[in-house]
Scaffold this active site. Sequence first.
Site, PDB file in Angstrom:
ATOM      1  N   ARG A 271      27.557  32.592   1.339  1.00  0.00           N
ATOM      2  CA  ARG A 271      26.779  33.745   0.894  1.00  0.00           C
ATOM      3  C   ARG A 271      26.566  34.661   2.096  1.00  0.00           C
ATOM      4  O   ARG A 271      25.758  34.362   2.963  1.00  0.00           O
ATOM      5  CB  ARG A 271      25.447  33.249   0.343  1.00  0.00           C
ATOM      6  CG  ARG A 271      24.691  34.246  -0.509  1.00  0.00           C
ATOM      7  CD  ARG A 271      23.283  33.751  -0.779  1.00  0.00           C
ATOM      8  NE  ARG A 271      22.474  33.860   0.428  1.00  0.00           N
ATOM      9  CZ  ARG A 271      21.452  33.056   0.732  1.00  0.00           C
ATOM     10  NH1 ARG A 271      21.123  32.075  -0.072  1.00  0.00           N
ATOM     11  NH2 ARG A 271      20.774  33.222   1.852  1.00  0.00           N
ATOM     12  N   HIS A 275      19.665  35.798   0.170  1.00  0.00           N
ATOM     13  CA  HIS A 275      19.550  35.294  -1.210  1.00  0.00           C
ATOM     14  C   HIS A 275      19.431  36.456  -2.195  1.00  0.00           C
ATOM     15  O   HIS A 275      20.164  36.563  -3.170  1.00  0.00           O
ATOM     16  CB  HIS A 275      18.345  34.368  -1.293  1.00  0.00           C
ATOM     17  CG  HIS A 275      17.886  34.062  -2.690  1.00  0.00           C
ATOM     18  ND1 HIS A 275      18.687  33.437  -3.611  1.00  0.00           N
ATOM     19  CD2 HIS A 275      16.710  34.324  -3.316  1.00  0.00           C
ATOM     20  CE1 HIS A 275      18.008  33.308  -4.755  1.00  0.00           C
ATOM     21  NE2 HIS A 275      16.824  33.842  -4.594  1.00  0.00           N
ATOM     22  N   TYR A 284      16.458  31.764   8.796  1.00  0.00           N
ATOM     23  CA  TYR A 284      17.060  30.429   8.658  1.00  0.00           C
ATOM     24  C   TYR A 284      18.532  30.342   9.074  1.00  0.00           C
ATOM     25  O   TYR A 284      19.142  29.287   8.950  1.00  0.00           O
ATOM     26  CB  TYR A 284      16.875  29.882   7.232  1.00  0.00           C
ATOM     27  CG  TYR A 284      17.324  30.810   6.121  1.00  0.00           C
ATOM     28  CD1 TYR A 284      18.655  30.859   5.729  1.00  0.00           C
ATOM     29  CD2 TYR A 284      16.400  31.627   5.452  1.00  0.00           C
ATOM     30  CE1 TYR A 284      19.065  31.692   4.709  1.00  0.00           C
ATOM     31  CE2 TYR A 284      16.805  32.471   4.426  1.00  0.00           C
ATOM     32  CZ  TYR A 284      18.134  32.504   4.058  1.00  0.00           C
ATOM     33  OH  TYR A 284      18.537  33.335   3.042  1.00  0.00           O
TER      34      TYR A 284
END
Lengths: 381, 334
Positions: A271, A275, A284
């Site tokens: 990805r 998100h 992160y």
Amino acid sequence: MTVMEQRGAYRPAPPPAWQPRTDPAPLLPDERPYRVLGTEAAAKADPELLRRLYAQLVRGRRYNAQATALTKQGRLAVYPSSTGQEACEVAAALALEERDWLFPSYRDTLAVIARGVDPVEALTLLRGDWHTGYDPYAHRVAPLSTPLATQLPHAVGLAHAARLKGDDVVALAMVGDGGTSEGDFHEALNFAAVWQAPVVFLVQNNGFAISVPLAKQTAAPSLAHKAVGYGVPGRLVDGNDAAAVHEVLTDAVRHAREGGGPTLVEAVTYRIDAHTNADDATRYRGDTEIDAWRDHDPVLLLERELTDRGLLDEDTVRRAREDAETMAADLRARMNRDPELDPMHLFDQVYAETTSQLREQRALLRAELAAERQDQEGGAR
Amino acid sequence: MTTVAVKPATMAQALTRALRDAMAADPAVHVMGEDVGTLGGVFRVTDGLAKEFGETRCTDTPLAEAGILGTAVGMAMYGLRPVVEMQFDAFAYPAFEQLISHVSRMRNRTRGRMPLPITVRVPYGGGIGGVEHHSDSSEAYYMATPGLHVVTPATVADAYGLLRRAIASDDPVVFLEPKRLYWSKDTWNPEQPTDVEPIGRAVVRRTGRSATLITYGPSVPVCLEAAEAAQAEGWDLEVVDLRSLVPFDDDTVCASVRRTGRAVVVHESGGFGGPGGEIAARVTERCFHHLEAPVLRVAGFDIPYPPPMLERHHLPGVDRILDAVARLQWEAEG
């Protein structure tokens, strides 16, 4: 003969030795993700298919960029981008026949439009004017599912029902790496295997469930290995290799259609975006990781293959880009118009027949709206 | 004139007959669940269906309630009419996500394009000496979920008629079967089963002038017994059997309360957050000027369902109902 020996002679026979009901060996996935692009297998790939995939990837990349831009302009409430995952999205749609069904998760609007659904209708959920804006029966695309993995048993049930009716229909259900931890993933795989339902499960392992990396999600050798426990074949594929994903999914769909039962395909991808627009991925993961994946980009990989083999002329590239720009311009223009909202529709289709309780509440809302209008007219005077 | 000898039938037999007739009438009707095939269900409600219609029409599924309901959703999407059995009330909880996030809202989500005609049969309630997790009254959870119908029969004839209605409905119906009434008998002719009114109509089971007992499912026979006992105290009680919690029949309930001026809601489910609170509020909002006393509730205690050797203290019985009736301010006027 001693007493013990005598007793031994009368010992009841042990139960029959355990035998696996299915030989697990053929179910096991490859050790490395299957690849086509940049390998010898690419020579066998149909150039026309590769060019078609390429055009769809370019279009998909543009779609993701446009939808992301629309969130920044306040035209979409939220957009979970599939940038970097276009090969999976596009191949999933292209592997199916028209009569087949697609069961998407919330990140799969690209697969939904690649199947033929109008992009504006596909985005109503994320714009927020209605939950499912498209007719699921028009293109045989189930509603985008927000609760993780819950759409998987639906796909199994639909495929099972189709087979009971004697229809030649396959269901392809999409889920992410995080979704494989859900109970519904397990139950769907198990039901599909027991019923030998014509279903293909596509897991897009994009490395993260929002912020949680795969290492905290599972201790399985791979997500494809999870299939083996259900008696289902697992396939591991490079999710950024559009030709490989398309081939593996097409094989799995054919296998299901021929009565071979379900397959679980894990597509290893990444990805690239956060998100959603509401997420901050810098908390992160670092840029070096993202940069490494940018070198393994699905559009780039296919472009390189086509160029190396002299299959990509300027005209094809120009047409793909023009087509993508036309789609984006149309999407922009239509999404920039305010959707027509009628609050009275809130009470429609809660039940086949409106209950007296809902009729009362509808009357209440109607009165509120009338009062609101009166206030506005009074203020304008 | 000859009369057909009508033998007593149990509620379980009437339910079996309803499933059988529905399956015979419509090939889209599929029964599925744990042990419903070869065994005929733990309460034998699906007895004989697999034999008569084959195992693809009456299917023993893997033991997974979310999977059972989730696959039923997909089957309904493809035009089938699944009738799902949850083996016991408390075993239905794993299926809650499917029920709440998909079954209840698919019609609304898709603007009516994808209705889900699914019947979810749930044996519920106590009074059968069941051990933990076998006696819950879970109706309040279902009632709180828009998009579901919640239906529960109290008589043998209603069990047949309401289940046929539920299966024929284009909406999802949670069909709550009172376990302790499975073996209740009534004269009922399975060869001429009578239809019942559409889902959503309550019925007055006993007329009376003093007060209204509003109840449903397993508490209906208890209320009828209480009404008989109340005669000795000089109270003539009316008993309303709701039959359907959703949709709720305000008209029948309020017409009764306006006649009697007093009301007690009776159910096994816990009182706090239970159906009785909603019913009492609705009655008060609509019938305030006809009420002689506050609407009272007789409910199960607000405790986890007790072990079987203690359940009789938990379940609303005749005495507790009569005590509530006695508190309806009979002497307060003046």
